[in-house]
Design an enzyme around this catalytic site. Structure first.
Site, PDB file in Angstrom:
ATOM      1  N   ALA A 163      38.774   6.028  92.665  1.00  0.00           N
ATOM      2  CA  ALA A 163      37.614   5.415  93.315  1.00  0.00           C
ATOM      3  C   ALA A 163      37.858   3.953  93.715  1.00  0.00           C
ATOM      4  O   ALA A 163      37.675   3.597  94.895  1.00  0.00           O
ATOM      5  CB  ALA A 163      36.390   5.550  92.408  1.00  0.00           C
ATOM      6  N   ARG A 184      36.845  10.813 102.562  1.00  0.00           N
ATOM      7  CA  ARG A 184      36.554  11.443 101.272  1.00  0.00           C
ATOM      8  C   ARG A 184      35.040  11.378 101.046  1.00  0.00           C
ATOM      9  O   ARG A 184      34.470  10.288 101.078  1.00  0.00           O
ATOM     10  CB  ARG A 184      37.248  10.712 100.097  1.00  0.00           C
ATOM     11  CG  ARG A 184      38.769  10.582 100.138  1.00  0.00           C
ATOM     12  CD  ARG A 184      39.538  11.859  99.808  1.00  0.00           C
ATOM     13  NE  ARG A 184      39.220  12.521  98.566  1.00  0.00           N
ATOM     14  CZ  ARG A 184      39.809  12.267  97.388  1.00  0.00           C
ATOM     15  NH1 ARG A 184      40.750  11.365  97.293  1.00  0.00           N
ATOM     16  NH2 ARG A 184      39.464  12.940  96.304  1.00  0.00           N
ATOM     17  N   GLN A 234      47.484  15.025  88.659  1.00  0.00           N
ATOM     18  CA  GLN A 234      47.547  13.563  88.541  1.00  0.00           C
ATOM     19  C   GLN A 234      47.825  13.109  87.113  1.00  0.00           C
ATOM     20  O   GLN A 234      48.387  12.039  86.913  1.00  0.00           O
ATOM     21  CB  GLN A 234      46.226  12.927  89.015  1.00  0.00           C
ATOM     22  CG  GLN A 234      45.934  13.066  90.490  1.00  0.00           C
ATOM     23  CD  GLN A 234      45.034  14.260  90.762  1.00  0.00           C
ATOM     24  OE1 GLN A 234      45.062  15.260  90.033  1.00  0.00           O
ATOM     25  NE2 GLN A 234      44.235  14.176  91.805  1.00  0.00           N
ATOM     26  N   ASP A 252      33.995   8.828  89.791  1.00  0.00           N
ATOM     27  CA  ASP A 252      34.012   8.605  91.236  1.00  0.00           C
ATOM     28  C   ASP A 252      32.635   8.229  91.760  1.00  0.00           C
ATOM     29  O   ASP A 252      32.507   7.588  92.792  1.00  0.00           O
ATOM     30  CB  ASP A 252      34.542   9.833  91.965  1.00  0.00           C
ATOM     31  CG  ASP A 252      36.020  10.011  91.675  1.00  0.00           C
ATOM     32  OD1 ASP A 252      36.349  10.597  90.623  1.00  0.00           O
ATOM     33  OD2 ASP A 252      36.842   9.512  92.453  1.00  0.00           O
ATOM     34  N   ASN A 303      33.133  13.082  88.327  1.00  0.00           N
ATOM     35  CA  ASN A 303      34.538  12.711  88.170  1.00  0.00           C
ATOM     36  C   ASN A 303      35.381  13.950  88.487  1.00  0.00           C
ATOM     37  O   ASN A 303      34.860  15.019  88.783  1.00  0.00           O
ATOM     38  CB  ASN A 303      34.777  12.188  86.730  1.00  0.00           C
ATOM     39  CG  ASN A 303      36.134  11.544  86.539  1.00  0.00           C
ATOM     40  OD1 ASN A 303      36.580  10.750  87.382  1.00  0.00           O
ATOM     41  ND2 ASN A 303      36.808  11.874  85.457  1.00  0.00           N
TER      42      ASN A 303
END
Lengths: 360, 360
Positions: B55, B88, B202, B243, B253
Site C-alpha cells: 500500500a 489497482r 510475496q 491495504d 489485506n
C-alpha cells in the site's frame, strides 16, 4: 471412475504380469501414466514419494506391498510390515490394512502365505470401493436437503473441498468426492471450489482433474481464498476427507483443513468430514498432542513442479537456497468445528458417544 | 534497509538521470535489479505488474508517476490521475497520494506543475519513511510486553506475518515488519513465521529475503500451516499490514489474512494490523460489501515463477490449461478479530470511536 475415457481404478493387481499397477499421481494432471509395483521396495517408494496418497489408497497399497514382499520371501513378514508402517506416520489406514492382512495370514503355512496375502489384499481393495460408494450414498441426503433449502435462490450448491479426497485417494469413488459424485448423479446441480492445497497442490493437480474427468463443474482457488468466499456467501457446505479421526471426533486431515473449518464455523456453513470407519482410531479421544503429525521435506515447499513451455515436466525453485522452511503435512480440526462425520454406515456426530456407535 | 550490503530504499528519484528508480520486486529473491521509470506508462506498468506493490509504495509510485506524466505534458493531469487510479482498485493509498498531489498542484501555473509535482512526490516519499519508522516505534512496546511475559518460558517471541508488509512494501521500514525491526533493534529475541502467500508468494520471495537481509531469524511455511502452529503454541502474536482500513476497524489485506485472524482468535493469540493513517478510509465504516476486492489474472495461480536448475528465471504451469480459476487479491478481516491497530500516531482499538481519534 472414468479417466481419459477409460474405466480405471487407482490401484489393481495385474494377474497376467503378477504386478500391482497404480496411477503415478505425481505426473497428474499433465500425464496419466500407469506404474508397476514389483516388490516391497517399489510399494514403499510409491507411498513415501506420494505416487499414491490418500488414506484409503495408502492402506490398499500397503496390503499389496505385503503380498509382493511375501512372494519374494515369506519369512520377512514382520520386517516388511515395519517397513510399510514407517512410510507415513499420520494415516491410520496403513496400520488398519496391515492389521487385517496379519489377521488373515495368522496360522497360514509359509508356502501359502503369499497366495493368501494376495487374496486378502484383493478383497480389501474390492471392499474399499464398496465402502467409498456407500460413503457417497450416506452423504447424499445432506446435500439434497441443502439444495431443497437453496433452490429458488441459487442455481447450484457450492461445495468447498480441500486437498484430494476423491477416487484418486482411494480405489474408486473417494470419500468427500464420493458424496459429490453421488449428489451429481442424483441430479442436484453442484459446483465445487477446489483449494489448491500447498505445498503439493493436490487440489490443483488431482481434484480439478478428477472432477473435470467426471464432468463436475469446479473452480480452483488458492488456499488463502476460502474464508473470503464464505464471507461472500459463495460456499454452502464444506466436505473434506480425513487421514485419522479420533473417537472424540477430532479430524486429522491435510494441513489447512483446520483454517477452513474455522471460517465455516464463523460463517455458519456446515463442515463435514467424509471417511471410512477404518480411519477412526479407537485408541485416542483427543487428537492434538496424540496424533503424530508428519513433517516432510522442505523441498516440497521450495520446489514447485509443473510443465514448462514445451509441455515437459519441470520444476522451479521459488525460494532462496538458504531459506529455512517447516513443512507439516496435516493439522487437526477439533470436533466442535465438525457438523457431522459421513461414513459408510451413515452420518455420525463428532463426539465419542456417537462414534462408538459407528464402531460397533 | 540494507540490501545485499547496500543501503537502499524501494523507490527514489535519480536527479542526474531525471528518472525514478525502483527495485523490480518480481525478480526477488533471485536477483536484486534496479528498474527505471521514465514516463507515466512505466509507472502504471510497474504498479499493475507488481514490480512495486504494498500500500505505501503504490502511493509513492503513483505520486512520482504523476510527475513523470506532467513533465511530458502538463495538460494531462486529470487523465494521468485516472490512469494511475485504475492500476489497482483496493489499496486506498493510491487515491490518498494522488489527492495530496492534486492539493499541492492546485493553482500552480502550467510550466511549474512538473517541478512542483516532483517536489511533492519527493516530500511524500521522505514522509513515508518517517511514518513507517514511527509505526515500528508504536508497536515496539507491545512486543516488549509480550517478551516480558514469555521470558523464562521461551527463548524468543514467535511472530507470524502474512504477505510482505516490509521495507519492500513501503519506501523503507515497512509497516508490520517495521514493528519487527524495531523490536529486534531493542534487543528482544524474535523469530518470524512467514506465510508463503499464494498466489504470488510475496512471503517466500520478499519477506524471507528482506528479513534475512536484516539478520532476523525467519522460517517459511505454507499458508495452510499457521493454524496448526497456533494450536501447538508456536505463535505468540500475529502482525500484518493493511491495504485499506475502515473507520469501523475492518482490515482489508492480502487474501488469507482473515483465515489467520480466525485462527489467532480461536487460540487466544493477539492479532495486530500495522498501517499508516493514510490507509484508513474515512468514507466507510464496514468493509464487507464496501471495499472493492481486486480480482487478478488466473495466470497468477496456474503459473509459478522461480529459477530453473541453471539458476535462470523460469515458470511452470501447475494446472491443466482448461482449469477454471478465481483469483481474489484481498480479503477483509472484521474488526472484532483485530486486537489493535498500530499506526504512526500510536496504537488504536479497531472501532470507530478510537479510529476517529486517530484521524484527528
Amino acid at each position: 471412475m472414468m479417466m481419459e475415457g477409460k474405466r480405471l481404478e487407482s490401484i489393481w493387481y495385474d494377474r497376467e504380469l503378477d504386478v500391482v499397477k497404480i496411477i503415478d499421481q505425481n505426473l497428474l494432471p499433465h500425464e496419466l501414466r500407469i506404474a508397476e509395483l514389483k516388490n516391497l521396495s517399489d510399494a514403499c517408494h510409491a507411498i513415501t514419494t506420494m505416487q499414491v496418497r490418500g488414506a484409503p489408497l495408502i492402506g490398499i497399497t500397503a496390503a499389496y506391498g505385503l503380498y509382493l514382499s511375501l512372494k519374494e520371501d515369506p519369512r520377512q513378514q514382520q520386517l516388511a510390515i515395519k517397513k510399510l508402517l514407517d512410510t507415513r506416520p499420520t494415516a491410520v489406514n496403513l496400520r488398519w490394512a496391515l492389521d487385517k492382512m496379519q489377521q488373515s495370514l495368522s496360522g497360514i503355512e509359509s508356502e501359502l502365505l503369499a497366495e493368501k496375502a494376495l487374496e486378502t489384499a484383493c478383497l480389501l481393495k474390492e471392499e474399499d470401493s464398496v465402502i467409498c460408494e456407500a460413503i457417497g450414498e450416506s452423504g447424499l441426503p445432506i446435500l439434497q436437503a441443502l439444495w431443497r433449502q437453496k433452490k429458488g435462490y441459487q442455481d447450484c450448491i457450492n461445495i468447498l473441498t480441500h486437498c484430494n479426497a476423491g477416487a484418486l485417494a482411494a480405489v474408486d469413488w473417494g470419500t468427500a468426492l464420493s458424496v459429490i459424485y453421488k449428489t451429481a448423479e442424483a441430479g442436484v446441480p453442484i459446483h465445487v471450489w477446489v483449494d489448491e492445497t500447498r505445498p503439493r497442490n493436490q487440489g490443483a493437480s488431482l481434484t480439478c482433474w478428477e472432477l473435470s474427468q467426471a464432468g463436475i463443474p469446479n473452480t480452483l482457488i488458492v488456499d488463502n481464498a476460502g474464508g473470503h468466499l464464505m464471507q461472500l456467501g459463495q460456499v454452502d457446505v464444506c466436505v473434506v476427507g480425513s487421514d485419522r479421526t479420533t473417537l472424540g471426533g477430532d479430524v486429522c486431515n491435510k494441513i489447512g483443513t483446520y483454517l477452513k473449518a474455522l471460517a465455516a464455523a464463523a460463517n455458519n456453513i456446515p463442515f463435514y468430514a467424509a471417511l471410512p470407519i477404518s480411519t477412526i482410531d479407537s485408541s485416542m479421544v483427543t487428537g492434538i498432542g496424540s496424533i503424530p503429525i508428519e513433517e516432510r521435506s522442505a523441498d516440497e515447499i521450495s520446489y514447485v513442479y509443473g510443465v514448462d513451455q514445451e509441455g515437459n515436466r519441470s520444476k522451479v525453485r521459488i525460494t532462496e537456497e538458504r531459506t529455512r522452511i517447516k513443512n507439516y503435512g496435516f493439522d487437526i480440526t477439533p470436533a466442535q468445528l465438525i457438523t457431522g462425520i459421513i461414513t459408510e454406515k451413515g452420518v455420525f456426530e463428532a463426539n465419542e458417544i456417537s462414534l462408538r456407535g459407528a464402531l460397533d
